[in-house]
Design a protein around this motif. Structure first.
Motif, PDB file in Angstrom:
ATOM      1  N   ALA A 124       5.442  42.214  59.213  1.00 16.62           N
ATOM      2  CA  ALA A 124       5.009  40.913  59.747  1.00 16.62           C
ATOM      3  C   ALA A 124       5.267  39.812  58.732  1.00 16.62           C
ATOM      4  O   ALA A 124       5.761  38.738  59.076  1.00 16.62           O
ATOM      5  N   VAL A 125       4.957  40.086  57.456  1.00 16.90           N
ATOM      6  CA  VAL A 125       5.132  39.064  56.423  1.00 16.90           C
ATOM      7  C   VAL A 125       6.617  38.731  56.244  1.00 16.90           C
ATOM      8  O   VAL A 125       7.005  37.562  56.221  1.00 16.90           O
ATOM      9  N   LEU A 126       7.444  39.779  56.161  1.00 16.95           N
ATOM     10  CA  LEU A 126       8.870  39.515  55.922  1.00 16.95           C
ATOM     11  C   LEU A 126       9.522  38.823  57.113  1.00 16.95           C
ATOM     12  O   LEU A 126      10.420  38.006  56.952  1.00 16.95           O
ATOM     13  N   GLN A 127       9.066  39.149  58.328  1.00 19.26           N
ATOM     14  CA  GLN A 127       9.611  38.455  59.493  1.00 19.26           C
ATOM     15  C   GLN A 127       9.311  36.963  59.418  1.00 19.26           C
ATOM     16  O   GLN A 127      10.122  36.137  59.826  1.00 19.26           O
ATOM     17  N   ALA A 128       8.141  36.609  58.890  1.00 16.41           N
ATOM     18  CA  ALA A 128       7.789  35.193  58.773  1.00 16.41           C
ATOM     19  C   ALA A 128       8.533  34.535  57.605  1.00 16.41           C
ATOM     20  O   ALA A 128       9.067  33.444  57.750  1.00 16.41           O
ATOM     21  N   VAL A 129       8.574  35.209  56.451  1.00 15.55           N
ATOM     22  CA  VAL A 129       9.184  34.593  55.267  1.00 15.55           C
ATOM     23  C   VAL A 129      10.678  34.381  55.470  1.00 15.55           C
ATOM     24  O   VAL A 129      11.232  33.358  55.084  1.00 15.55           O
ATOM     25  N   THR A 130      11.356  35.352  56.092  1.00 10.64           N
ATOM     26  CA  THR A 130      12.799  35.214  56.276  1.00 10.64           C
ATOM     27  C   THR A 130      13.136  34.570  57.619  1.00 10.64           C
ATOM     28  O   THR A 130      14.300  34.348  57.912  1.00 10.64           O
ATOM     29  N   ARG A 131      12.131  34.276  58.420  1.00  8.54           N
ATOM     30  CA  ARG A 131      12.345  33.721  59.768  1.00  8.54           C
ATOM     31  C   ARG A 131      13.370  34.566  60.528  1.00  8.54           C
ATOM     32  O   ARG A 131      14.259  34.051  61.183  1.00  8.54           O
ATOM     33  N   ASN A 132      13.227  35.872  60.410  1.00  5.65           N
ATOM     34  CA  ASN A 132      14.179  36.779  61.028  1.00  5.65           C
ATOM     35  C   ASN A 132      13.396  37.835  61.797  1.00  5.65           C
ATOM     36  O   ASN A 132      12.642  38.598  61.208  1.00  5.65           O
ATOM     37  N   ALA A 133      13.579  37.845  63.111  1.00  3.18           N
ATOM     38  CA  ALA A 133      12.802  38.749  63.952  1.00  3.18           C
ATOM     39  C   ALA A 133      13.146  40.213  63.694  1.00  3.18           C
ATOM     40  O   ALA A 133      12.404  41.109  64.063  1.00  3.18           O
ATOM     41  N   LEU A 134      14.286  40.459  63.044  1.00  2.00           N
ATOM     42  CA  LEU A 134      14.710  41.833  62.801  1.00  2.00           C
ATOM     43  C   LEU A 134      14.316  42.338  61.415  1.00  2.00           C
ATOM     44  O   LEU A 134      14.659  43.458  61.038  1.00  2.00           O
ATOM     45  N   ALA A 135      13.603  41.490  60.675  1.00  2.00           N
ATOM     46  CA  ALA A 135      13.218  41.902  59.325  1.00  2.00           C
ATOM     47  C   ALA A 135      12.248  43.073  59.384  1.00  2.00           C
ATOM     48  O   ALA A 135      11.385  43.133  60.250  1.00  2.00           O
ATOM     49  N   ASP A 136      12.407  44.027  58.475  1.00  2.00           N
ATOM     50  CA  ASP A 136      11.441  45.114  58.354  1.00  2.00           C
ATOM     51  C   ASP A 136      11.197  45.375  56.870  1.00  2.00           C
ATOM     52  O   ASP A 136      11.853  44.763  56.014  1.00  2.00           O
ATOM     53  N   PRO A 137      10.216  46.231  56.544  1.00  2.00           N
ATOM     54  CA  PRO A 137       9.854  46.374  55.121  1.00  2.00           C
ATOM     55  C   PRO A 137      11.020  46.851  54.259  1.00  2.00           C
ATOM     56  O   PRO A 137      10.990  46.683  53.048  1.00  2.00           O
ATOM     57  N   TYR A 138      12.042  47.453  54.855  1.00  2.00           N
ATOM     58  CA  TYR A 138      13.143  47.998  54.052  1.00  2.00           C
ATOM     59  C   TYR A 138      14.263  46.991  53.852  1.00  2.00           C
ATOM     60  O   TYR A 138      15.284  47.283  53.249  1.00  2.00           O
ATOM     61  N   LEU A 139      14.037  45.780  54.419  1.00  2.00           N
ATOM     62  CA  LEU A 139      15.013  44.704  54.321  1.00  2.00           C
ATOM     63  C   LEU A 139      15.386  44.390  52.876  1.00  2.00           C
ATOM     64  O   LEU A 139      16.519  44.035  52.583  1.00  2.00           O
ATOM     65  N   LEU A 140      14.420  44.525  51.977  1.00  2.00           N
ATOM     66  CA  LEU A 140      14.665  44.152  50.591  1.00  2.00           C
ATOM     67  C   LEU A 140      15.369  45.252  49.814  1.00  2.00           C
ATOM     68  O   LEU A 140      15.569  45.136  48.613  1.00  2.00           O
ATOM     69  N   GLY A 141      15.723  46.333  50.519  1.00  2.00           N
ATOM     70  CA  GLY A 141      16.488  47.398  49.872  1.00  2.00           C
ATOM     71  C   GLY A 141      15.659  48.356  49.041  1.00  2.00           C
ATOM     72  O   GLY A 141      16.215  49.243  48.396  1.00  2.00           O
TER      73      GLY A 141
END
Lengths: 378, 254
Positions: A124-141
């Protein structure tokens, strides 16, 4: 309008505001009188309270029922006695059964709840920070960094047993996140750059993992790592559960403190800044916290996909997009979701256990499609 | 609130965007910022709203330099509305307006009764009270822009800075929006593309060309055929309509 804003601080401005509060903005005075001063908003708060009651009830029931589910049957009576004997109010169970319940089943179910909550909140946090609906916790690698760490530990046989793997994974996750922040240092944490750089760093570590596995040519190690990569609660023990729970509680408190800032990001960084958010500091803080939370989760149970992606979307559908409500409900829903999928993973092909990540995707995909359809986005 | 820009320059990695700008907006005035694409309008507005730190020079709110102020402090004085701003999240109209209370909120607590009263007043002022529970995605362009204005008003600012808020709006909504802004006795600084609209609603105009301020004053002084030829590279005719408003008609490019 007559007062001059000479180096005003929050406090002297709030004095000014208190003075204005009753009269509102000069231009709004006329309009203000037409509006009842206490709008009937209570209902929303009550319905959220009711919903959180239902949520906590559901989580408690899920945990209790889930402890019973497994290859060897456990009755509610056994569960009660195991708990009771520790509180000193019941006869202890036979050693073996007691150990099965208390040392394997209970920590495992609690681990699922904690990790589910962690992943959902990070998503939820990453979806808001990156304004990307597809963001998930593994987005940051970090999950790829964690697997590189875990593989190195297994292949080089450093450390002992599962704790060694957990430690290696955690270090790997931190290293990959450190590299990500280093690469982002100059470019200013713009949403698209965060996403792209995260993907690139993740791919780099994925390649390193494959390289190490191929080079070592150890079939057992490869199998162990594949299993770990898909995620499993099987190795959850009390020590790790307690550490995860403490980290999760602290992390949730921090990100919840940022909930107003996360809402302000809805219209982009400039609008957030114009609403008084220190954009850079907020982004760094939230990225660091989510990376730490994800690292802890991945290091403990492997990379369980889809929870962090779908749960926030589902919860937005229920309680709306405001993070003050979204974050705690995402935690609850993530916990319930993972407790049940883990139970399913335990029994569906018993005695063979399926990695829980397989089921989060199998159940998650249709749920995700349903939610997107209902919101008219698909 | 009086906003003063003193000798302001702003450069991005060595490229000068704004150069030696001196300007001011006095309390209660509506000032239009005009200039061709790339003349630095948005950059100047962002400097004034505290979103970019100028390379040199100062911005003063009344007498105090805002250099070193926190974003929160600045947001308690000046509200900023970007052009045609959209969001993926389906916030309700009242939630969008509630964002305006962010600079005043205690992080741990929800909206207070005062906050709610201010939000309701702002919604009423822009005529969105009936749409308060509607989702963002169901709003028309005009309604969205009004919601942003209401958000800015909910900030109870001492000045509002707007970057081409009338873009993508039809004529009626453009007029409504400008009327809404000039009817408040707010200090308003607004970037506009439509020169007739600027001439009609603004007390004063600032004309920006290649990062420098080339003219400032009442619309009839700033908008001359010569200047429009030099700055906008158009052959324009300045006239007056039957209502006495200044009009700008274009014969072609110069």
């Amino acid at each position: 309008m007559s007062a001059s804003p000479n180096q005003a601080t929050d406090s002297d401005r709030s004095e000014v505001t208190a003075g204005i509060a009753a009269v509102l903005h000069p231009a709004a005075r006329g309009a203000a009188r037409e509006v009842p001063d206490a709008p009937p908003r209570g209902r929303t708060a009550w319905s959220l309270l009711g919903l959180s009651g239902i949520g906590f009830g559901l989580l408690a029931v899920s945990i209790v029922v889930s402890v019973r589910i497994g290859t060897s049957g456990v009755s509610y009576g056994d569960l009660g006695r195991s708990l009771g004997s520790r509180l000193g109010v019941a006869e202890p169970l036979p050693r073996l059964l007691d150990s099965l319940i208390w040392d394997l089943r209970v920590p495992r179910v609690l681990m699922a709840a904690v990790v589910g909550a962690l992943l959902a909140v990070c998503g939820a946090v990453l979806q808001a920070v990156t304004r990307n609906a597809l963001a998930d916790p593994y987005l940051l690698g970090v999950s790829h960094g964690a697997s590189t760490g875990a593989v190195l530990v297994v292949v080089l046989a450093i450390g002992a047993g599962s704790l060694g793997v957990t430690g290696g994974a955690f270090v790997g996750a931190l290293v990959s996140f450190g590299l990500l922040m280093l690469l982002l240092r100059r470019s200013g944490l713009d949403s698209v750059r965060v996403v792209l750089t995260g993907v690139v760093v993740g791919q780099l570590f994925a390649a390193v993992t494959s390289l190490v596995l191929m080079a070592s040519g150890d079939a057992d190690a490869t199998r162990a790592i594949t299993y770990w990569l898909l995620g499993s609660m099987a190795s959850a023990r009390w020590g790790v559960v307690i550490v995860c729970a403490i980290v999760a509680a602290l992390g949730l408190a921090v990100v919840w403190w940022y909930s107003a800032a996360l809402d302000a990001f809805s219209f982009g960084a400039d609008t957030a800044a114009s609403l008084g958010i220190n954009v850079r500091r907020t982004r760094i803080m939230l990225l660091v916290v989510t990376a730490l939370l994800t690292s802890v989760a991945v290091a403990s149970v492997g990379a369980i996909g889809f929870v962090g992606l779908i749960v926030p979307h589902g919860v937005r559908f229920l309680v709306g997009p405001l993070h003050r409500a979204l974050l705690p409900f995402a935690a609850l829903a993530g916990a319930v979701f993972l407790v049940w999928t883990d139970a399913l993973a335990r029994v569906s092909f018993a005695p063979q256990e399926v990695p829980v990540g397989v089921f989060t995707a199998l159940i998650g995909v249709p749920l995700f499609l349903f939610v997107l359809r209902r919101r008219g986005e698909l | 609130m009086r906003i003063t820009v003193e000798d302001l320059s702003w450069a991005v990695s060595g490229t000068g965007i704004l150069c030696d700008i001196d300007a001011n907006v006095t309390s209660g005035e509506t000032v239009g910022l005009i200039g061709p694409n790339g003349s630095g309008k948005s950059s100047l507005l962002r400097c004034i709203a505290g979103l970019r730190a100028p390379t040199s020079g100062a911005i003063r709110y009344e007498t105090s330099d805002i250099h070193g102020w926190s974003a929160r402090q600045i947001a308690q004085y000046v509200a900023f509305v970007e052009q045609a701003l959209d969001s993926d999240s389906d916030l309700r109209v009242a939630d969008v307006v509630a964002l305006g209370r962010t600079p005043f909120r205690d992080r741990w607590r929800g909206l207070s009764h005062t906050d709610r009263a201010i939000i309701d007043a702002a919604l009423a002022q822009v005529g969105l009270a009936d749409l308060r529970s509607r989702g963002w995605k169901t709003l028309s362009g005009g309604e969205r822009q009004r919601a942003h204005i209401a958000r800015a008003l909910a900030q109870q600012p001492w000045g509002i800075v707007l970057d081409e808020p009338t873009n993508h709006l039809d004529v009626r909504h453009q007029l409504e929006l400008m009327r809404l802004l000039t009817d408040t006795d707010q200090t308003v600084l607004i970037a506009l593309h439509d020169l007739s609209l600027a001439a009609r609603f603004c007390d004063r105009l600032l004309l920006l060309h290649r990062g420098t301020l080339v003219a400032t004053g009442p619309p009839e002084d700033v908008l001359t055929p010569d200047r429009l030829r030099d700055v906008f590279e158009v052959d324009a005719e300045i006239g007056q309509d039957s209502l006495g408003h200044l009009t700008v008609a274009y014969r072609g490019t110069a």
